[in-house]
Design an enzyme around this catalytic site. Structure first.
Site, PDB file in Angstrom:
ATOM      1  N   GLU A  86      18.579 -28.532   4.533  1.00 24.59           N
ATOM      2  CA  GLU A  86      19.406 -27.716   5.432  1.00 24.59           C
ATOM      3  C   GLU A  86      20.755 -27.431   4.758  1.00 24.59           C
ATOM      4  OE1 GLU A  86      18.018 -28.520   9.923  1.00 24.59           O
ATOM      5  OE2 GLU A  86      19.362 -30.062   9.183  1.00 24.59           O
ATOM      6  N   CYS A 143      28.548 -25.729   3.531  1.00 21.53           N
ATOM      7  CA  CYS A 143      28.303 -27.163   3.368  1.00 21.53           C
ATOM      8  C   CYS A 143      26.933 -27.289   2.690  1.00 21.53           C
ATOM      9  CB  CYS A 143      28.321 -27.800   4.749  1.00 21.53           C
ATOM     10  SG  CYS A 143      27.997 -29.552   4.716  1.00 21.53           S
ATOM     11  N   CYS A 177      18.446 -38.921   1.531  1.00 21.94           N
ATOM     12  CA  CYS A 177      19.448 -39.768   0.873  1.00 21.94           C
ATOM     13  C   CYS A 177      18.956 -41.201   0.896  1.00 21.94           C
ATOM     14  CB  CYS A 177      20.798 -39.661   1.580  1.00 21.94           C
ATOM     15  SG  CYS A 177      22.091 -40.657   0.783  1.00 21.94           S
ATOM     16  N   CYS A 189      23.243 -44.995   5.407  1.00 17.89           N
ATOM     17  CA  CYS A 189      24.338 -45.271   6.353  1.00 17.89           C
ATOM     18  C   CYS A 189      23.760 -45.168   7.770  1.00 17.89           C
ATOM     19  CB  CYS A 189      25.491 -44.293   6.148  1.00 17.89           C
ATOM     20  SG  CYS A 189      26.124 -44.338   4.461  1.00 17.89           S
ATOM     21  N   CYS A 211      23.968 -41.865  10.055  1.00 14.28           N
ATOM     22  CA  CYS A 211      23.719 -40.563   9.419  1.00 14.28           C
ATOM     23  C   CYS A 211      22.239 -40.192   9.476  1.00 14.28           C
ATOM     24  CB  CYS A 211      24.204 -40.641   7.975  1.00 14.28           C
ATOM     25  SG  CYS A 211      23.714 -39.232   6.972  1.00 14.28           S
ATOM     26  N   CYS A 217      28.545 -32.835  10.367  1.00 19.72           N
ATOM     27  CA  CYS A 217      28.424 -33.846   9.320  1.00 19.72           C
ATOM     28  C   CYS A 217      27.466 -34.940   9.763  1.00 19.72           C
ATOM     29  CB  CYS A 217      29.787 -34.477   9.084  1.00 19.72           C
ATOM     30  SG  CYS A 217      30.641 -33.766   7.706  1.00 19.72           S
TER      31      CYS A 217
HETATM   32  N1  SAH Z   1      26.819 -38.661   0.946  1.00 25.29           N
HETATM   33  C1  SAH Z   1      28.129 -38.144   1.008  1.00 25.29           C
HETATM   34  C2  SAH Z   1      28.197 -36.708   1.484  1.00 25.29           C
HETATM   35  C3  SAH Z   1      27.300 -36.294   2.609  1.00 25.29           C
HETATM   36  S1  SAH Z   1      27.715 -36.937   4.177  1.00 25.29           S
HETATM   37  C4  SAH Z   1      29.015 -39.053   1.847  1.00 25.29           C
HETATM   38  O1  SAH Z   1      28.503 -39.944   2.498  1.00 25.29           O
HETATM   39  O2  SAH Z   1      30.226 -38.872   1.792  1.00 25.29           O
HETATM   40  C5  SAH Z   1      29.205 -36.042   4.560  1.00 25.29           C
HETATM   41  C6  SAH Z   1      30.111 -36.767   5.537  1.00 25.29           C
HETATM   42  O3  SAH Z   1      29.477 -36.876   6.822  1.00 25.29           O
HETATM   43  C7  SAH Z   1      30.454 -38.200   5.114  1.00 25.29           C
HETATM   44  O4  SAH Z   1      31.809 -38.460   5.260  1.00 25.29           O
HETATM   45  C8  SAH Z   1      29.648 -39.006   6.122  1.00 25.29           C
HETATM   46  O5  SAH Z   1      30.165 -40.286   6.290  1.00 25.29           O
HETATM   47  C9  SAH Z   1      29.759 -38.146   7.350  1.00 25.29           C
HETATM   48  N2  SAH Z   1      28.804 -38.474   8.401  1.00 25.29           N
HETATM   49  C10 SAH Z   1      27.569 -39.008   8.272  1.00 25.29           C
HETATM   50  N3  SAH Z   1      26.995 -39.171   9.486  1.00 25.29           N
HETATM   51  C11 SAH Z   1      27.890 -38.729  10.403  1.00 25.29           C
HETATM   52  C12 SAH Z   1      27.871 -38.618  11.830  1.00 25.29           C
HETATM   53  N4  SAH Z   1      26.817 -38.981  12.540  1.00 25.29           N
HETATM   54  N5  SAH Z   1      28.971 -38.123  12.431  1.00 25.29           N
HETATM   55  C13 SAH Z   1      30.053 -37.713  11.716  1.00 25.29           C
HETATM   56  N6  SAH Z   1      30.107 -37.762  10.373  1.00 25.29           N
HETATM   57  C14 SAH Z   1      29.049 -38.281   9.719  1.00 25.29           C
HETATM   58 FE1  SF4 Z   2      23.752 -40.673   2.404  1.00 27.96          FE
HETATM   59 FE2  SF4 Z   2      24.404 -39.987   4.870  1.00 27.96          FE
HETATM   60 FE3  SF4 Z   2      25.431 -42.212   3.801  1.00 27.96          FE
HETATM   61 FE4  SF4 Z   2      26.236 -39.807   2.906  1.00 27.96          FE
HETATM   62  S1  SF4 Z   2      26.544 -40.639   4.972  1.00 27.96           S
HETATM   63  S2  SF4 Z   2      25.646 -41.591   1.681  1.00 27.96           S
HETATM   64  S3  SF4 Z   2      24.320 -38.625   3.127  1.00 27.96           S
HETATM   65  S4  SF4 Z   2      23.289 -41.834   4.237  1.00 27.96           S
END
Ligand code: SAH
Ligand code: SF4
Length: 365
Positions: free
Chosen positions: A94, A113, A120, A124, A127, A356
């Site tokens: 996406e 974006c 990934c 996390c 996410c 995000c």
């Molecule tokens: N992997 C990288 C970039 C992709 S995620 C990273 O983790 O930075 C981009 C941003 O979205 C990151 O700051 C991540 O922490 C944030 N993010 C992930 N899940 C989210 C959520 N459910 N709500 C808000 N931000 C989120």
């Molecule tokens: Fe991967 Fe999502 Fe963690 Fe970014 S926030 S490192 S995309 S799992």
């Protein structure tokens, strides 16, 4: 039979090498590059003033990869457009385009974006991409194709047809953020190569300062990035001021704990003289107390840093709740005591899962 290569995977230098190896003059490189990235051609035949034998060679060795849009969704406020693309091996990614109205400091603008990986591996807990797991790295050309897709819609004035009046004056794609699916620094070489292609003044011509990489905090790659001599913005996903709290939601913290990460960030700032944006997803009851803010203040005090506070976006598998507005203000006030500037990032397109951390190929459209 030669297997054709995606020309978007090639750096300008590699393209030049190819052309000179076939005895074509060097200046053809810039011509072809302009057709690819300025004119956004779909076929090599669409190039004028290029000899027929060269077009035939390009067709023999290369193809121009155009992503197939399987589906798209537009947010209710029409600010956000999310695409689901099918890759050549049928995997999906996406990508999101966001329209920002003008504010006190900036003109209206469009930001893309982009995704850097299919899924990934870093898991996390808040996410959606992390919850999906890792499939594969995106190639340089697949990163570039995401941008070329939106540039084509932009060139056709597609967005004008649904944006309301003031937004119509939005002039072009101004920013690229590597905040889509995946961890860009875990796909280091392809990400950097894509940035150099985006940067080329003869092509897409996006200034490095308009490009942001967001990383979960891969320490060796942050150090490597600091030595690249490119003026991009770096965002580091911190999300907690101490190892105990961070390890609960960001598993990579076990490999690169906060002390190592902050040390790498300080080295990055020293080397590049550039500010780091720390991203802090606020998870109610988990990392959002004033005591967390106080610890964050102590951790970042004196650094060339800006904190982006992001109320968590909902995902299918996580149960985190958003921090209340009054708590966010308190958090921000606490940071201010340490002289740390912060912004509350109100995200766009949440109801269509375009915010995000909401990107996943299992999303419904
Ligand atoms: N992997 C990288 C970039 C992709 S995620 C990273 O983790 O930075 C981009 C941003 O979205 C990151 O700051 C991540 O922490 C944030 N993010 C992930 N899940 C989210 C959520 N459910 N709500 C808000 N931000 C989120
Ligand atoms: Fe991967 Fe999502 Fe963690 Fe970014 S926030 S490192 S995309 S799992």
């Amino acid at each position: 039979m030669i297997k054709a290569l995606n020309i978007y995977d090639f750096s300008k230098f590699e393209l030049e090498e190819f052309l000179t190896s076939k005895n074509y003059p060097k200046y053809r490189t810039s011509q072809i590059w302009r057709y690819l990235y300025r004119n956004n051609i779909d076929n090599f035949e669409d190039m004028k003033n290029i000899p027929i034998d060269l077009i035939s060679d390009l067709n023999k060795y290369f193809f121009i990869e155009k992503l197939k849009e399987m589906n798209y969704v537009i947010s209710k406020d029409k600010s956000t457009y999310k695409s689901l693309f099918k890759l050549t091996d049928n995997l999906r990614i996406e990508t999101v385009l966001m329209n920002y109205p003008s504010d006190d400091h900036r003109k209206p603008r469009k930001t893309i974006c982009v995704s850097s990986q299919v899924g990934c591996a870093l898991g996390c807990t808040f996410c959606a991409t992390g919850q999906q797991g890792f499939f594969r790295q995106l190639k340089t050309g697949e990163i570039i194709s995401q941008i070329m897709y939106f540039k084509k819609l932009e060139d056709k004035k597609y967005f004008d047809s649904y944006l309301s009046k003031p937004e119509k004056s939005y002039d072009g794609i101004k920013n690229i953020v590597f905040m889509g699916m995946g961890e860009p620094l875990a796909n280091y070489n392809n990400t950097i190569k894509a940035i150099k292609i985006l940067n080329d003044p003869n092509g897409i011509n996006l200034g490095a300062r308009s490009i942001t990489i967001s990383t979960v905090g891969l320490v060796p790659e942050i150090i490597k990035l600091s030595k690249e001599n490119i003026q991009i913005n770096l965002a580091v996903s911190l999300h907690a001021p101490d190892n105990f709290t961070r390890a609960q939601t960001v598993p990579i913290n076990k490999r690169y704990p906060i002390e190592m990460l902050i040390d790498a960030c300080k080295k990055y700032i020293q080397q590049t003289n550039r500010k780091i944006f720390f991203e802090y997803v606020l998870l109610s009851g988990q990392n959002d107390s004033t005591s967390h803010a106080n610890d964050l203040g102590i951790l970042l005090k004196g650094m060339l840093a800006h904190v982006n506070l992001i109320p968590v976006n909902p995902t299918k598998l996580s149960e985190y709740k958003r921090t209340s507005d009054s708590m966010i203000i308190k958090f921000q006030k606490e940071l201010k005591k340490f002289g740390i500037p912060s912004t509350i990032r109100m995200e766009k397109g949440i109801e269509v899962s375009a915010g995000c951390g909401q990107l996943a190929t299992s999303n419904e459209y």
